[in-house]
Scaffold this motif. Structure first.
Motif, short mmCIF file in Angstrom:
data_model
loop_
_atom_site.label_atom_id
_atom_site.label_comp_id
_atom_site.label_asym_id
_atom_site.label_seq_id
_atom_site.Cartn_x
_atom_site.Cartn_y
_atom_site.Cartn_z
N ILE A 118 0.83 -1.20 0.00
CA ILE A 118 0.00 0.00 0.00
C ILE A 118 0.86 1.25 0.00
CG2 ILE A 118 -1.66 1.35 1.35
CD1 ILE A 118 -2.90 -1.28 2.25
N PHE A 119 1.87 1.26 0.88
CA PHE A 119 2.74 2.45 0.94
C PHE A 119 3.52 2.64 -0.35
CE2 PHE A 119 7.07 3.98 1.62
CZ PHE A 119 6.79 5.27 2.02
N ALA A 120 4.12 1.56 -0.85
CA ALA A 120 4.91 1.68 -2.08
C ALA A 120 4.04 2.12 -3.26
CB ALA A 120 5.59 0.35 -2.38
N GLY A 121 2.83 1.57 -3.34
CA GLY A 121 1.94 1.94 -4.45
C GLY A 121 1.52 3.39 -4.39
N PHE A 122 1.10 3.86 -3.21
CA PHE A 122 0.69 5.26 -3.09
C PHE A 122 1.87 6.20 -3.31
CE2 PHE A 122 -3.22 3.76 -1.07
CZ PHE A 122 -4.13 4.69 -1.53
N LEU A 126 2.00 8.94 -6.33
CA LEU A 126 2.00 10.36 -5.98
C LEU A 126 3.32 11.05 -6.30
CD1 LEU A 126 0.17 10.25 -2.52
CD2 LEU A 126 -0.77 10.96 -4.72
N SER A 127 4.32 10.30 -6.72
CA SER A 127 5.62 10.90 -7.02
C SER A 127 5.55 11.96 -8.11
CB SER A 127 6.62 9.80 -7.41
OG SER A 127 6.90 8.98 -6.31
N PRO A 128 4.78 11.78 -9.20
CA PRO A 128 4.69 12.86 -10.20
C PRO A 128 4.14 14.17 -9.62
CG PRO A 128 3.86 10.79 -11.10
CD PRO A 128 4.08 10.57 -9.64
N ILE A 129 3.28 14.07 -8.62
CA ILE A 129 2.76 15.28 -7.99
C ILE A 129 3.84 15.94 -7.14
CG2 ILE A 129 0.99 16.18 -6.42
CD1 ILE A 129 -0.79 13.89 -7.26
N LEU A 130 4.65 15.13 -6.45
CA LEU A 130 5.68 15.68 -5.58
C LEU A 130 6.71 16.48 -6.37
CD1 LEU A 130 6.35 12.70 -3.13
CD2 LEU A 130 4.90 14.69 -2.80
N VAL A 131 7.03 16.03 -7.58
CA VAL A 131 8.06 16.71 -8.36
C VAL A 131 7.68 18.15 -8.64
CG1 VAL A 131 9.26 16.71 -10.58
CG2 VAL A 131 8.88 14.56 -9.38
N SER A 132 6.41 18.39 -8.91
CA SER A 132 5.95 19.74 -9.25
C SER A 132 5.18 20.41 -8.12
CB SER A 132 5.05 19.68 -10.50
OG SER A 132 3.94 18.82 -10.26
N LEU A 133 5.27 19.85 -6.94
CA LEU A 133 4.44 20.34 -5.84
C LEU A 133 4.82 21.75 -5.40
CD1 LEU A 133 2.19 19.57 -3.82
CD2 LEU A 133 3.99 18.72 -2.29
N THR A 134 6.11 22.07 -5.42
CA THR A 134 6.58 23.36 -4.88
C THR A 134 7.28 24.19 -5.94
OG1 THR A 134 8.65 22.35 -4.15
CG2 THR A 134 6.82 22.37 -2.57
N THR A 197 10.71 7.17 0.16
CA THR A 197 10.81 5.82 0.75
C THR A 197 12.05 5.70 1.64
OG1 THR A 197 11.92 5.10 -1.30
CG2 THR A 197 9.55 4.68 -1.10
N PHE A 198 13.14 6.34 1.22
CA PHE A 198 14.34 6.31 2.06
C PHE A 198 14.11 7.05 3.37
CE2 PHE A 198 18.73 7.92 3.03
CZ PHE A 198 19.27 6.68 3.32
N ALA A 199 13.34 8.14 3.33
CA ALA A 199 13.02 8.88 4.55
C ALA A 199 12.18 8.02 5.50
CB ALA A 199 12.29 10.17 4.21
N VAL A 200 11.24 7.27 4.96
CA VAL A 200 10.42 6.39 5.79
C VAL A 200 11.29 5.33 6.47
CG1 VAL A 200 8.58 4.66 5.77
CG2 VAL A 200 8.32 6.77 4.46
N GLU A 201 12.23 4.79 5.73
CA GLU A 201 13.13 3.80 6.32
C GLU A 201 13.97 4.40 7.44
OE1 GLU A 201 15.44 1.77 3.42
OE2 GLU A 201 13.74 1.37 2.11
#
Length: 283
Positions: A118-122, A126-134, A197-201
């Motif tokens: 679930i975490f990896a899929g979400f 959502l990664s494409p949104i993060l790239v342009s989020l800010t 994902t690295f931050a979560v780890e």
């Protein structure tokens, strides 16, 4: 006491002819000082301070990994592979500790696998949104927010003591917020996915594994602290020699000087206890 002079008693249910705030010399007979003062051993405190060093090194490793990717010295595929391998290794250690009865866990492999998927899929979706989020926010502002969040992660992290400011949830959220800020400054969606994902780890799974290892095999705590500190210093030295020296000084200050400072300050402790303390009901 002169004849005819009424003695004062520590009672409230009758009028003794004295002001309400009056006490005599016997009131201080029950005065006690430093009843619950804890005596610290220097080397025990040095060992315990390793928890702070480990969390500080985790934050430094996260920043260094981001800088490596930002300077294109580290590929996102490499980070995903290495962090995935380390995550698998940590999970195997967790399973081993659970199987031998050193720690207790009410989660099954299916539960862990479902959470991971679930975490990896979400995260990947959502990664494409993060790239342009800010995109509309200045980079200096992003770095300032990241710095504040990482400091909050260090301040509110659960180091194993009970204190009002300890909040594992707040610390984790601050670390994840910092990862989202930095992920938005990278090149591709895979970079963003790898960073989050690295931050979560680092900020969620790694502290939990550290606590389990410390609880199950206490002797490995010092070895783990030394190993993490050496790896962090090596990674930081690839970025800046000045930062490496400052980090080394911070580690020495936390592990060697702060324990000595704490023990020295204990000589000035002066807690008083007496009849003015709040009543405690004995059951």
């Amino acid at each position: 006491m002169a004849a005819g002079v009424k003695s004062w008693k520590k009672i409230l249910y009758e009028d003794q002819g004295f002001p309400d705030h009056y006490v005599d010399a016997s009131f201080l007979d029950e005065l006690r000082k430093n009843l619950y003062t804890r005596t610290y051993d220097y080397w025990t405190v040095v060992i315990e301070s390793g928890v702070i060093v480990q969390q500080l090194c985790s934050v430094c490793i996260f920043v260094v990994v981001f800088l490596f990717m930002d300077m294109q010295l580290l590929q996102a595929e490499t980070l995903v592979s290495v962090s995935g391998g380390l995550c698998l290794l940590g999970y195997l250690v967790h399973c081993l500790l659970t199987s031998v009865g050193r720690i207790q866990s009410d989660r099954s492999f299916a539960d862990d696998l479902k959470t991971f998927l679930i975490f990896a899929g979400f995260s990947y979706c959502l990664s494409p949104i993060l790239v342009s989020l800010t995109e509309t926010i200045a980079t200096d502002t992003i770095y300032a927010m990241t710095t504040v969040m990482l400091i909050a992660n260090l301040l509110f992290h659960d180091y194993g003591t009970s204190a009002p400011m300890v909040s594992g949830v707040l610390s984790l959220n601050a670390g994840l917020f910092a990862s989202v800020c930095l992920a938005s400054r990278l090149q591709t969606t895979l970079h963003s996915f790898a960073t989050v994902t690295f931050a979560v780890e680092l900020f969620a799974l790694w502290p939990a594994l550290r606590r389990n290892l410390r609880q199950a095999v206490s002797c490995c705590h010092v070895l783990m602290t030394t190993l993490v500190a050496m790896v962090t210093l090596l990674l930081v030295s690839c970025i800046s020699l000045t930062a490496t020296v400052l980090l080394a000084l911070a580690i020495v200050f936390i592990t060697l000087l702060c324990p000595a400072w704490l023990i020295w300050l204990q000589t000035y402790k002066n807690n008083i206890h007496g009849p003015w303390d709040e009543a405690a009901i004995q059951q």
